[in-house]
Structures are given as structure tokens and as C-alpha cells.
Design a protein around this motif. Structure first.
Motif, PDB file in Angstrom:
ATOM      1  N   LEU A 158      42.422 -17.915  50.701  1.00 28.57           N
ATOM      2  CA  LEU A 158      42.325 -19.372  50.728  1.00 28.57           C
ATOM      3  C   LEU A 158      41.481 -19.885  49.573  1.00 28.57           C
ATOM      4  O   LEU A 158      41.798 -20.918  48.969  1.00 28.57           O
ATOM      5  CB  LEU A 158      41.736 -19.843  52.057  1.00 28.57           C
ATOM      6  N   ALA A 159      40.398 -19.177  49.253  1.00 33.52           N
ATOM      7  CA  ALA A 159      39.532 -19.590  48.144  1.00 33.52           C
ATOM      8  C   ALA A 159      40.303 -19.578  46.828  1.00 33.52           C
ATOM      9  O   ALA A 159      40.151 -20.490  45.999  1.00 33.52           O
ATOM     10  CB  ALA A 159      38.314 -18.680  48.065  1.00 33.52           C
ATOM     11  N   ARG A 160      41.129 -18.577  46.614  1.00 34.74           N
ATOM     12  CA  ARG A 160      41.928 -18.519  45.382  1.00 34.74           C
ATOM     13  C   ARG A 160      42.920 -19.672  45.326  1.00 34.74           C
ATOM     14  O   ARG A 160      43.106 -20.286  44.263  1.00 34.74           O
ATOM     15  CB  ARG A 160      42.657 -17.173  45.299  1.00 34.74           C
ATOM     16  N   ILE A 161      43.533 -19.975  46.454  1.00 34.03           N
ATOM     17  CA  ILE A 161      44.502 -21.081  46.486  1.00 34.03           C
ATOM     18  C   ILE A 161      43.802 -22.420  46.266  1.00 34.03           C
ATOM     19  O   ILE A 161      44.294 -23.285  45.542  1.00 34.03           O
ATOM     20  CB  ILE A 161      45.286 -21.056  47.807  1.00 34.03           C
ATOM     21  N   ARG A 162      42.634 -22.604  46.891  1.00 33.85           N
ATOM     22  CA  ARG A 162      41.877 -23.840  46.685  1.00 33.85           C
ATOM     23  C   ARG A 162      41.579 -24.054  45.210  1.00 33.85           C
ATOM     24  O   ARG A 162      41.730 -25.160  44.682  1.00 33.85           O
ATOM     25  CB  ARG A 162      40.559 -23.794  47.466  1.00 33.85           C
ATOM     26  N   ASN A 163      41.140 -23.014  44.548  1.00 35.65           N
ATOM     27  CA  ASN A 163      40.761 -23.156  43.144  1.00 35.65           C
ATOM     28  C   ASN A 163      41.956 -23.462  42.255  1.00 35.65           C
ATOM     29  O   ASN A 163      41.829 -24.156  41.246  1.00 35.65           O
ATOM     30  CB  ASN A 163      40.063 -21.879  42.656  1.00 35.65           C
ATOM     31  N   LYS A 164      43.122 -22.998  42.644  1.00 36.16           N
ATOM     32  CA  LYS A 164      44.319 -23.189  41.834  1.00 36.16           C
ATOM     33  C   LYS A 164      45.069 -24.465  42.179  1.00 36.16           C
ATOM     34  O   LYS A 164      45.574 -25.161  41.296  1.00 36.16           O
ATOM     35  CB  LYS A 164      45.256 -21.982  42.010  1.00 36.16           C
ATOM     36  N   ASN A 178      29.129 -29.109  34.838  1.00 36.14           N
ATOM     37  CA  ASN A 178      29.663 -29.390  36.169  1.00 36.14           C
ATOM     38  C   ASN A 178      31.185 -29.287  36.187  1.00 36.14           C
ATOM     39  O   ASN A 178      31.773 -28.714  37.112  1.00 36.14           O
ATOM     40  CB  ASN A 178      29.221 -30.776  36.639  1.00 36.14           C
ATOM     41  N   VAL A 179      31.823 -29.844  35.171  1.00 33.96           N
ATOM     42  CA  VAL A 179      33.293 -29.846  35.133  1.00 33.96           C
ATOM     43  C   VAL A 179      33.847 -28.445  34.871  1.00 33.96           C
ATOM     44  O   VAL A 179      34.942 -28.101  35.320  1.00 33.96           O
ATOM     45  CB  VAL A 179      33.788 -30.862  34.081  1.00 33.96           C
ATOM     46  N   GLU A 180      33.076 -27.613  34.185  1.00 37.44           N
ATOM     47  CA  GLU A 180      33.518 -26.251  33.876  1.00 37.44           C
ATOM     48  C   GLU A 180      33.520 -25.321  35.092  1.00 37.44           C
ATOM     49  O   GLU A 180      34.149 -24.258  35.062  1.00 37.44           O
ATOM     50  CB  GLU A 180      32.613 -25.634  32.805  1.00 37.44           C
ATOM     51  N   LEU A 181      32.842 -25.691  36.165  1.00 35.61           N
ATOM     52  CA  LEU A 181      32.651 -24.769  37.285  1.00 35.61           C
ATOM     53  C   LEU A 181      33.955 -24.154  37.820  1.00 35.61           C
ATOM     54  O   LEU A 181      34.030 -22.928  37.987  1.00 35.61           O
ATOM     55  CB  LEU A 181      31.899 -25.468  38.423  1.00 35.61           C
ATOM     56  N   GLN A 204      36.862 -26.542  26.101  1.00 35.21           N
ATOM     57  CA  GLN A 204      37.962 -27.391  25.627  1.00 35.21           C
ATOM     58  C   GLN A 204      38.576 -28.190  26.770  1.00 35.21           C
ATOM     59  O   GLN A 204      38.788 -29.406  26.655  1.00 35.21           O
ATOM     60  CB  GLN A 204      39.021 -26.505  24.973  1.00 35.21           C
ATOM     61  N   LEU A 205      38.848 -27.522  27.882  1.00 34.15           N
ATOM     62  CA  LEU A 205      39.477 -28.199  29.024  1.00 34.15           C
ATOM     63  C   LEU A 205      38.516 -29.184  29.681  1.00 34.15           C
ATOM     64  O   LEU A 205      38.932 -30.279  30.101  1.00 34.15           O
ATOM     65  CB  LEU A 205      39.951 -27.160  30.044  1.00 34.15           C
ATOM     66  N   ALA A 206      37.234 -28.822  29.779  1.00 38.55           N
ATOM     67  CA  ALA A 206      36.257 -29.716  30.399  1.00 38.55           C
ATOM     68  C   ALA A 206      36.072 -30.985  29.565  1.00 38.55           C
ATOM     69  O   ALA A 206      35.975 -32.094  30.106  1.00 38.55           O
ATOM     70  CB  ALA A 206      34.926 -28.992  30.589  1.00 38.55           C
ATOM     71  N   GLU A 207      36.026 -30.839  28.240  1.00 37.49           N
ATOM     72  CA  GLU A 207      35.904 -32.010  27.375  1.00 37.49           C
ATOM     73  C   GLU A 207      37.107 -32.929  27.533  1.00 37.49           C
ATOM     74  O   GLU A 207      36.960 -34.156  27.615  1.00 37.49           O
ATOM     75  CB  GLU A 207      35.758 -31.562  25.927  1.00 37.49           C
ATOM     76  N   ARG A 211      36.108 -32.918  37.257  1.00 37.41           N
ATOM     77  CA  ARG A 211      35.999 -31.538  37.761  1.00 37.41           C
ATOM     78  C   ARG A 211      37.185 -31.197  38.656  1.00 37.41           C
ATOM     79  O   ARG A 211      37.725 -30.082  38.600  1.00 37.41           O
ATOM     80  CB  ARG A 211      34.694 -31.369  38.530  1.00 37.41           C
ATOM     81  N   ALA A 212      37.623 -32.152  39.481  1.00 34.65           N
ATOM     82  CA  ALA A 212      38.762 -31.908  40.363  1.00 34.65           C
ATOM     83  C   ALA A 212      40.064 -31.732  39.584  1.00 34.65           C
ATOM     84  O   ALA A 212      40.961 -31.018  40.017  1.00 34.65           O
ATOM     85  CB  ALA A 212      38.898 -33.068  41.352  1.00 34.65           C
ATOM     86  N   LEU A 213      40.161 -32.383  38.417  1.00 35.97           N
ATOM     87  CA  LEU A 213      41.392 -32.358  37.635  1.00 35.97           C
ATOM     88  C   LEU A 213      41.463 -31.203  36.640  1.00 35.97           C
ATOM     89  O   LEU A 213      42.553 -30.886  36.149  1.00 35.97           O
ATOM     90  CB  LEU A 213      41.536 -33.671  36.852  1.00 35.97           C
ATOM     91  N   VAL A 214      40.343 -30.565  36.335  1.00 31.58           N
ATOM     92  CA  VAL A 214      40.270 -29.679  35.175  1.00 31.58           C
ATOM     93  C   VAL A 214      41.185 -28.464  35.299  1.00 31.58           C
ATOM     94  O   VAL A 214      41.653 -27.925  34.298  1.00 31.58           O
ATOM     95  CB  VAL A 214      38.799 -29.270  34.907  1.00 31.58           C
ATOM     96  N   ASN A 215      41.472 -28.028  36.504  1.00 29.43           N
ATOM     97  CA  ASN A 215      42.367 -26.885  36.713  1.00 29.43           C
ATOM     98  C   ASN A 215      43.831 -27.293  36.831  1.00 29.43           C
ATOM     99  O   ASN A 215      44.680 -26.460  37.147  1.00 29.43           O
ATOM    100  CB  ASN A 215      41.959 -26.119  37.978  1.00 29.43           C
ATOM    101  N   ASN A 216      44.121 -28.587  36.620  1.00 31.42           N
ATOM    102  CA  ASN A 216      45.469 -29.118  36.783  1.00 31.42           C
ATOM    103  C   ASN A 216      46.043 -28.748  38.152  1.00 31.42           C
ATOM    104  O   ASN A 216      47.097 -28.104  38.267  1.00 31.42           O
ATOM    105  CB  ASN A 216      46.393 -28.600  35.672  1.00 31.42           C
TER     106      ASN A 216
END
Length: 249
Positions: A87-93, A113-116, A130-133, A164-169
Motif C-alpha cells: 500500500l505504501a508503494r501504491i500511495r507514493n506512486k 519538502n517537495v522532494e520528499l 528538477q522535478l521539485a522546482e 509536493r502532492a503533484l511532484v510524482n505525477n
């Protein structure tokens, strides 16, 4: 462009989902046979009075909890009874979370914070930066990247949380009372940002007890006593007709 929901496979599919919490001799049935579909690029508000089950439903949709009974498919995968590590892996993705209390690390700056989520995903440092910026620029905070949360207004802190919520697309942006700690004007700026994200193609779920916030969405699911009381489109979404191209929110 927004797509026609029923022309696609549901992104979220719940079937007869029940959640029972053991509470001594009287277990609490927080959800009682919930079935619903949410499609890509929908903007949905989940409402209900205290004790209606909306927080439990949010936790299940966000893979923070699992159903006692029933099935939950997220992006075509049955996630109803996965282990905590799965579940943790799915949440992060798949899921980007925005909370009422922002949940930012006070000693870290905006970039950190956004990089986490990217650290948890194992991305190299240069790619993380790059993605956090890019995420911070997308929410209008390109000039606040090295500021710490204590140096920001409440609205700016919430925008960092959204970045931060958006950074992983993620597949879903899940917001729990996102304007609860903000004044009315700042809350409206955050809802303008959500409208922009929706128009860009994101799937948004907003959990709220405030009717005016819910009416920014395109669909309202109202819970009572763990069941869906009604599930209806919003006739006149609050910002639907506005040109937000020059918005700084």
C-alpha cells in the motif's frame, strides 16, 4: 480538455465496500456497502456530517486503510487487501495528498519538502531537484523555493503541500479539508488553483464539510451513516466559467 468520464475505464472503482472498526461490544460500521466509480479527470467533492464516513472513505481511496468487506480497484488493480508495504508503494506512486494542516517539515525549505516523495521513490538528487522546482513553479512559488514554512503565509504553505502532492505525477490528488486552516480569501485562491489543475487534466477528490467548497467541484458525493445519500453533478460549479489564465494562485 476534459474528457467524457463514461468513455473510459474507472480510475477508482469501489464495490460494496464496508469498513467496521472494533469498539468493544458495539463495533462501528463506518462504511456500509459503498459502491462508486470515479473516472480520470473528474473533480469530485465528498461531503457529509461528522461521523458520516467521509474520512474513512478518503482513507480507503488513498490506500491508508483497507476495507473489511468489498473490493477496491485503483487504476485497474485490486488494492483491497494488500500488505502495508505494498500500500505504501501504491500511495507514493498513485496518490498525492493535501491535508488541512499542511504537514510540512518545519526545518526543511520548500524544495526539500517537495522532494520528499521523490526520495522515497529512489530518484537521484539532480532529478529530484528538477522535478521539485517545476512543481513549485506550477503553483506560483518559483520565488519561494528556499524559504522555510515559517517564512510563508498559510496559503503559500498549502501551495507547497500541493506541489509536493503533484511532484510524482499521481493518478489522484486527494485533498482533506484543504481550506480548513485558511481565511476565506486565501481559501478561494487555493480553490482557483484546484480549478486550474482540473483543467490541466488532473483527477481531484476534495473531502469537505463546507458546501461552498464542494460546489467548486463537478460532482458531489454526500454520505450519511456510512452510505451514499446522493451522488449528483454540480449544476453551476463556482469557477467553471471564469478565465483563470492570469491567476497567480
Amino acid at each position: 480538455m476534459n474528457t467524457t468520464p463514461n468513455a473510459q475505464r474507472p480510475l477508482i472503482q469501489l464495490r460494496h465496500v464496508t469498513k467496521i472498526y472494533p469498539m468493544g461490544e458495539q463495533p462501528v460500521r463506518a462504511l456500509d456497502g459503498i459502491s462508486l466509480d470515479i473516472y480520470p479527470n473528474e473533480y469530485v467533492a465528498i461531503m457529509g456530517p461528522s461521523g458520516s464516513g467521509k474520512s474513512t472513505l478518503m482513507n480507503i481511496i488513498g490506500c491508508l486503510d483497507t476495507p473489511t468487506q468489498g473490493t477496491y480497484y485503483l487504476n485497474g488493480r485490486n488494492v483491497s487487501h494488500l500488505s502495508e508495504s505494498e500500500l505504501a508503494r501504491i500511495r507514493n506512486k498513485e496518490v498525492g495528498f493535501v491535508f488541512q494542516t499542511f504537514n510540512l517539515l518545519p526545518r526543511a525549505n520548500c524544495l526539500q519538502n517537495v522532494e520528499l516523495p521523490l526520495i522515497y521513490a529512489g530518484l537521484p538528487k539532480n532529478r529530484r531537484r528538477q522535478l521539485a522546482e517545476a512543481a513549485l513553479r506550477s503553483v506560483g512559488l518559483g520565488d519561494r523555493m528556499h524559504h522555510k514554512p515559517s517564512e510563508l503565509s498559510g496559503g503559500q504553505r498549502q501551495r507547497v503541500a500541493i506541489a509536493r502532492a503533484l511532484v510524482n505525477n499521481p493518478s489522484i490528488l486527494l485533498a482533506d479539508e484543504p481550506t480548513g486552516n485558511l481565511d476565506t480569501k486565501t481559501g478561494e485562491e487555493i480553490m482557483r488553483l484546484f480549478e486550474l489543475l482540473y483543467r490541466q487534466g488532473h483527477t481531484l477528490l476534495v473531502v469537505t464539510h463546507e458546501a461552498d467548497i464542494a460546489h467548486h467541484a463537478r460532482r458531489i458525493i454526500h454520505l450519511r451513516d456510512g452510505r451514499i445519500e446522493y451522488d449528483e453533478p454540480v449544476a453551476q460549479p463556482a469557477l467553471a466559467g471564469l478565465d483563470l489564465s492570469m491567476s497567480t494562485a
